[in-house]
Design a protein around this motif. Sequence first.
Motif, PDB file in Angstrom:
ATOM      1  N   ASP A 223       1.108 -13.941  -6.800  1.00 51.41           N
ATOM      2  CA  ASP A 223       0.352 -14.635  -6.213  1.00 51.41           C
ATOM      3  C   ASP A 223      -0.933 -14.207  -6.642  1.00 51.41           C
ATOM      4  OD1 ASP A 223      -1.009 -15.968  -4.333  1.00 51.41           O
ATOM      5  OD2 ASP A 223       0.259 -16.074  -3.101  1.00 51.41           O
ATOM      6  N   ASN A 224      -1.966 -14.206  -7.301  1.00 47.69           N
ATOM      7  CA  ASN A 224      -2.975 -13.817  -7.793  1.00 47.69           C
ATOM      8  C   ASN A 224      -3.536 -14.164  -6.373  1.00 47.69           C
ATOM      9  OD1 ASN A 224      -2.222 -13.038  -9.791  1.00 47.69           O
ATOM     10  ND2 ASN A 224      -2.771 -14.816 -11.297  1.00 47.69           N
ATOM     11  N   ALA A 225      -3.757 -14.598  -5.658  1.00 46.22           N
ATOM     12  CA  ALA A 225      -4.815 -14.632  -4.358  1.00 46.22           C
ATOM     13  C   ALA A 225      -4.263 -13.646  -3.468  1.00 46.22           C
ATOM     14  CB  ALA A 225      -4.545 -15.552  -3.877  1.00 46.22           C
ATOM     15  N   LYS A 226      -3.079 -13.332  -3.767  1.00 40.51           N
ATOM     16  CA  LYS A 226      -2.117 -12.136  -2.362  1.00 40.51           C
ATOM     17  C   LYS A 226      -1.812 -11.452  -2.856  1.00 40.51           C
ATOM     18  CE  LYS A 226      -0.406 -15.410   1.112  1.00 40.51           C
ATOM     19  NZ  LYS A 226       1.113 -15.878   1.122  1.00 40.51           N
ATOM     20  N   ASN A 227      -3.070 -11.433  -4.634  1.00 45.11           N
ATOM     21  CA  ASN A 227      -2.400  -9.493  -5.053  1.00 45.11           C
ATOM     22  C   ASN A 227      -0.932  -9.139  -5.037  1.00 45.11           C
ATOM     23  OD1 ASN A 227      -5.542  -9.743  -5.710  1.00 45.11           O
ATOM     24  ND2 ASN A 227      -5.619  -8.504  -4.630  1.00 45.11           N
ATOM     25  N   THR A 228      -0.893 -10.269  -5.650  1.00 49.17           N
ATOM     26  CA  THR A 228       0.864  -9.618  -5.322  1.00 49.17           C
ATOM     27  C   THR A 228       1.754  -9.985  -6.497  1.00 49.17           C
ATOM     28  OG1 THR A 228       0.427  -9.311  -2.962  1.00 49.17           O
ATOM     29  CG2 THR A 228       3.065  -9.681  -3.459  1.00 49.17           C
ATOM     30  N   VAL A 229       3.036  -8.983  -6.291  1.00 46.03           N
ATOM     31  CA  VAL A 229       3.944  -9.277  -7.459  1.00 46.03           C
ATOM     32  C   VAL A 229       5.023  -9.481  -6.728  1.00 46.03           C
ATOM     33  CG1 VAL A 229       3.786  -7.257  -8.706  1.00 46.03           C
ATOM     34  CG2 VAL A 229       5.059  -9.736  -9.950  1.00 46.03           C
ATOM     35  N   TYR A 230       6.171  -9.992  -7.043  1.00 40.18           N
ATOM     36  CA  TYR A 230       7.222 -10.361  -6.582  1.00 40.18           C
ATOM     37  C   TYR A 230       8.555 -10.251  -7.644  1.00 40.18           C
ATOM     38  CZ  TYR A 230       4.536 -12.867  -2.949  1.00 40.18           C
ATOM     39  OH  TYR A 230       3.460 -12.764  -1.372  1.00 40.18           O
ATOM     40  N   LEU A 231       9.906  -9.512  -7.123  1.00 41.36           N
ATOM     41  CA  LEU A 231      11.138  -9.759  -7.665  1.00 41.36           C
ATOM     42  C   LEU A 231      12.467  -9.960  -6.738  1.00 41.36           C
ATOM     43  CD1 LEU A 231      12.371  -9.334 -10.730  1.00 41.36           C
ATOM     44  CD2 LEU A 231      13.074  -7.355  -9.537  1.00 41.36           C
ATOM     45  N   GLN A 232      12.647 -11.520  -7.395  1.00 45.24           N
ATOM     46  CA  GLN A 232      13.839 -12.476  -6.529  1.00 45.24           C
ATOM     47  C   GLN A 232      14.502 -11.943  -7.163  1.00 45.24           C
ATOM     48  OE1 GLN A 232      13.774 -14.037  -3.719  1.00 45.24           O
ATOM     49  NE2 GLN A 232      15.985 -14.101  -4.181  1.00 45.24           N
ATOM     50  N   MET A 233      15.928 -11.323  -6.396  1.00 45.33           N
ATOM     51  CA  MET A 233      17.027 -10.584  -6.903  1.00 45.33           C
ATOM     52  C   MET A 233      18.357 -11.621  -6.658  1.00 45.33           C
ATOM     53  SD  MET A 233      16.347  -6.745  -7.672  1.00 45.33           S
ATOM     54  CE  MET A 233      16.292  -6.467  -6.355  1.00 45.33           C
ATOM     55  N   ASN A 234      19.247 -12.417  -7.377  1.00 49.70           N
ATOM     56  CA  ASN A 234      20.436 -13.015  -6.862  1.00 49.70           C
ATOM     57  C   ASN A 234      21.514 -12.849  -7.726  1.00 49.70           C
ATOM     58  OD1 ASN A 234      18.524 -14.606  -5.054  1.00 49.70           O
ATOM     59  ND2 ASN A 234      18.176 -16.358  -7.030  1.00 49.70           N
ATOM     60  N   SER A 235      22.503 -12.650  -7.058  1.00 52.06           N
ATOM     61  CA  SER A 235      23.924 -11.902  -7.355  1.00 52.06           C
ATOM     62  C   SER A 235      23.494 -10.500  -7.634  1.00 52.06           C
ATOM     63  CB  SER A 235      24.249 -13.101  -8.867  1.00 52.06           C
ATOM     64  OG  SER A 235      24.257 -14.623  -8.275  1.00 52.06           O
ATOM     65  N   LEU A 236      23.463  -9.672  -6.485  1.00 54.10           N
ATOM     66  CA  LEU A 236      23.145  -8.577  -7.364  1.00 54.10           C
ATOM     67  C   LEU A 236      24.131  -7.878  -7.103  1.00 54.10           C
ATOM     68  CD1 LEU A 236      20.707  -7.768  -4.147  1.00 54.10           C
ATOM     69  CD2 LEU A 236      20.324  -6.464  -6.828  1.00 54.10           C
ATOM     70  N   LYS A 237      24.294  -6.871  -8.691  1.00 57.93           N
ATOM     71  CA  LYS A 237      25.696  -5.954  -8.039  1.00 57.93           C
ATOM     72  C   LYS A 237      25.940  -4.604  -7.689  1.00 57.93           C
ATOM     73  CE  LYS A 237      26.310  -9.270 -12.745  1.00 57.93           C
ATOM     74  NZ  LYS A 237      26.567  -8.808 -14.004  1.00 57.93           N
ATOM     75  N   PRO A 238      26.732  -4.172  -8.219  1.00 60.25           N
ATOM     76  CA  PRO A 238      26.324  -2.368  -7.652  1.00 60.25           C
ATOM     77  C   PRO A 238      26.020  -1.395  -8.799  1.00 60.25           C
ATOM     78  CG  PRO A 238      28.715  -3.204  -7.136  1.00 60.25           C
ATOM     79  CD  PRO A 238      28.232  -5.013  -7.597  1.00 60.25           C
ATOM     80  N   GLU A 239      26.112  -2.406 -10.038  1.00 51.80           N
ATOM     81  CA  GLU A 239      25.187  -1.800 -10.822  1.00 51.80           C
ATOM     82  C   GLU A 239      23.556  -2.210 -10.683  1.00 51.80           C
ATOM     83  OE1 GLU A 239      27.858  -3.526 -11.517  1.00 51.80           O
ATOM     84  OE2 GLU A 239      27.488  -4.958 -13.557  1.00 51.80           O
TER      85      GLU A 239
END
Length: 124
Positions: free
Chosen positions: A73-89
């Motif tokens: 979101d360039n208006a908020k100067n923020t980058v996101y990482l959505q992580m789904n189906s997380l694994k122990p690794e």
Amino acid sequence: QVQLVESGGKLVQAGGSLRLSCAASGRTFNTYVMGWFRQAPGKEREFVAAISWTGRITYYADSMKGRFTISRDNAKNTVYLQMNSLKPEDTAVYYCATSPLSVAGTREYEYDYWGQGTQVTVSS
């Protein structure tokens, strides 16, 4: 002075989801590539995902494709990482970084500023 601050890391059960955020300052955010890397205990830091300054082009490491989504979101100067189906690794310290390149990079040396990282722990 460029500053990157990650947040959102925590302990989560396998199969769960998390969204990491990285707030940037000190650089014209909307003209730079942003990336996420991670480092697991005893391992080298590895590329996770990157996004072009427009947000239209994204790259993912093969093991993250289909599970992780990078956005910005360039208006908020923020980058996101959505992580789904997380694994122990997926347990690692996750870092965001900014690159002056015009195309998204997958190599550490292509990034010139880094955040301090946020810990993600996935329990089995």
